[in-house]
Design a protein around this motif. Structure first.
Motif, short mmCIF file in Angstrom:
data_model
loop_
_atom_site.label_atom_id
_atom_site.label_comp_id
_atom_site.label_asym_id
_atom_site.label_seq_id
_atom_site.Cartn_x
_atom_site.Cartn_y
_atom_site.Cartn_z
N SER A 1 -58.73 -1.49 55.63
CA SER A 1 -57.78 -1.77 56.72
C SER A 1 -58.12 -3.08 57.42
CB SER A 1 -57.79 -0.62 57.73
OG SER A 1 -57.23 0.55 57.19
N LEU A 2 -59.42 -3.28 57.70
CA LEU A 2 -59.85 -4.49 58.39
C LEU A 2 -59.71 -5.73 57.49
CD1 LEU A 2 -63.01 -3.22 60.32
CD2 LEU A 2 -60.67 -3.51 61.17
N LEU A 3 -59.97 -5.56 56.20
CA LEU A 3 -59.81 -6.67 55.26
C LEU A 3 -58.36 -7.12 55.20
CD1 LEU A 3 -60.94 -8.55 53.07
CD2 LEU A 3 -60.55 -6.70 51.41
N ILE A 4 -57.46 -6.16 55.14
CA ILE A 4 -56.02 -6.48 55.12
C ILE A 4 -55.62 -7.18 56.41
CG2 ILE A 4 -53.71 -5.45 55.16
CD1 ILE A 4 -54.89 -3.25 53.27
N ALA A 5 -56.10 -6.66 57.54
CA ALA A 5 -55.77 -7.26 58.83
C ALA A 5 -56.31 -8.68 58.94
CB ALA A 5 -56.32 -6.40 59.97
N LEU A 6 -57.55 -8.89 58.49
CA LEU A 6 -58.15 -10.23 58.56
C LEU A 6 -57.37 -11.23 57.70
CD1 LEU A 6 -60.42 -12.15 59.39
CD2 LEU A 6 -61.75 -11.32 57.42
N GLY A 7 -57.07 -10.85 56.47
CA GLY A 7 -56.30 -11.73 55.59
C GLY A 7 -54.93 -12.05 56.18
N ALA A 8 -54.29 -11.03 56.76
CA ALA A 8 -52.95 -11.22 57.34
C ALA A 8 -53.00 -12.11 58.58
CB ALA A 8 -52.35 -9.86 57.70
N LEU B 1 -51.47 -6.15 65.03
CA LEU B 1 -51.52 -6.23 63.58
C LEU B 1 -52.52 -5.22 63.00
CD1 LEU B 1 -50.55 -7.64 61.02
CD2 LEU B 1 -52.33 -9.36 61.38
N VAL B 2 -53.67 -5.10 63.63
CA VAL B 2 -54.67 -4.12 63.17
C VAL B 2 -54.09 -2.72 63.18
CG1 VAL B 2 -56.85 -2.99 63.76
CG2 VAL B 2 -56.70 -5.48 63.79
N LYS B 3 -53.38 -2.38 64.24
CA LYS B 3 -52.78 -1.05 64.33
C LYS B 3 -51.63 -0.87 63.35
CE LYS B 3 -52.14 -1.38 68.80
NZ LYS B 3 -51.76 -1.05 70.20
N GLU B 4 -50.89 -1.96 63.10
CA GLU B 4 -49.76 -1.86 62.17
C GLU B 4 -50.20 -1.65 60.72
OE1 GLU B 4 -47.32 -5.31 62.76
OE2 GLU B 4 -46.04 -4.29 64.22
N THR B 5 -51.46 -2.00 60.42
CA THR B 5 -51.93 -1.79 59.04
C THR B 5 -51.92 -0.31 58.67
OG1 THR B 5 -54.27 -1.71 59.77
CG2 THR B 5 -53.41 -3.84 59.06
N SER B 6 -51.75 0.56 59.64
CA SER B 6 -51.70 2.00 59.35
C SER B 6 -50.54 2.35 58.42
CB SER B 6 -51.59 2.81 60.65
OG SER B 6 -50.42 2.46 61.36
N VAL B 7 -49.49 1.51 58.38
CA VAL B 7 -48.35 1.81 57.52
C VAL B 7 -48.64 1.49 56.05
CG1 VAL B 7 -46.71 1.44 59.41
CG2 VAL B 7 -47.19 -0.43 57.82
N VAL B 8 -49.82 0.92 55.78
CA VAL B 8 -50.20 0.66 54.38
C VAL B 8 -50.26 1.97 53.60
CG1 VAL B 8 -52.07 -0.19 52.89
CG2 VAL B 8 -51.45 -1.45 54.94
#
Length: 235
Positions: A24-31, A164-171
């Protein structure tokens, strides 16, 4: 199942939850990185003097982009990109680029407006001083205006990062793969383990909520430290 049994079950799964939080954090960081780059480019286009047809066309494209992205749900954007534009990434053995690009595109629209507002807040005399010193409009923007604007919008940028970090939950609505093996983000793992152990379903969801809260609190702390550093430098 008693409360102690639920905690014991949760503890036994600490490794898989830590891994999922990492994704989740990796996706958020890249985004965030992608979104910031897109945001700076779009903000500069929006601010740039409309003295030729190319800039005017780019400005209209930027406005359309920002309007569409800000006007549609993040989940819808993720699913559309996952099943159409980014379908080639979807079939890769490791497809983490799909959510990174999708969330980066989403964040870029918000970053653009944040950075544009920061640039607009800088005194026009700064641009005039740069131009009178022989710098081009773009160089003045890059060397003088944007660095000052970033300082102004740091709190708002961090708010966007937190969102954005919280929105990664929809992954959890798409299939993540790493080395051809299915993986889950934090919420996805909580749901997966909760379905496997229904008695612990709420426990896992509460744990995921606590993890998101901890990350947000850490980001808030970093924000305060950066703001304090900028204030010291200004003195």
């Amino acid at each position: 199942m008693t409360f102690v049994d639920k905690i014991a079950k949760l503890w036994s799964l600490r490794g898989v939850f830590a891994e999922s939080l990492g994704y989740s954090l990796l996706i958020a960081l890249g985004a965030v990185i992608l979104g910031f780059i897109i945001g700076v480019v779009l903000a500069v286009i929006r601010i740039a003097p409309k003295n030729n047809i190319v800039v005017r066309l780019l400005d209209k494209i930027a406005v359309l982009y920002i309007t569409v992205i800000r006007g549609t749900p993040t989940l819808v954007q993720l699913l559309i990109l996952y099943n159409s534009v980014l379908v080639s990434f979807k079939s890769m053995s490791t497809n983490l680029l799909v959510p990174i690009i999708a969330f980066g595109i989403n964040s870029g629209a918000y970053m653009a407006e944040i950075i544009r507002s920061g640039i607009s807040s800088i005194d026009v005399g700064q641009m005039e001083a740069g131009r009178s010193a022989g710098l081009s409009w773009l160089t003045t923007m890059k060397k003088i205006i944007i660095p000052q604007a970033i300082k102004v919008v740091i709190p708002t940028i961090f708010n966007e990062i937190i969102i954005l970090v919280k929105e990664t939950s929809v992954v959890s609505y798409i299939v993540l793969k790493v080395d051809s093996r299915q993986k889950w983000d934090l919420l996805g793992m909580a749901e997966k383990q909760g379905l496997a152990t229904p008695a612990c379903y709420l426990t896992f969801l509460f744990f995921a909520a606590i993890m998101y809260l901890a990350v947000v609190m850490l980001l808030t702390l970093v924000q305060h430290l950066i703001e304090r550093r900028f204030k010291k430098n200004e003195r």
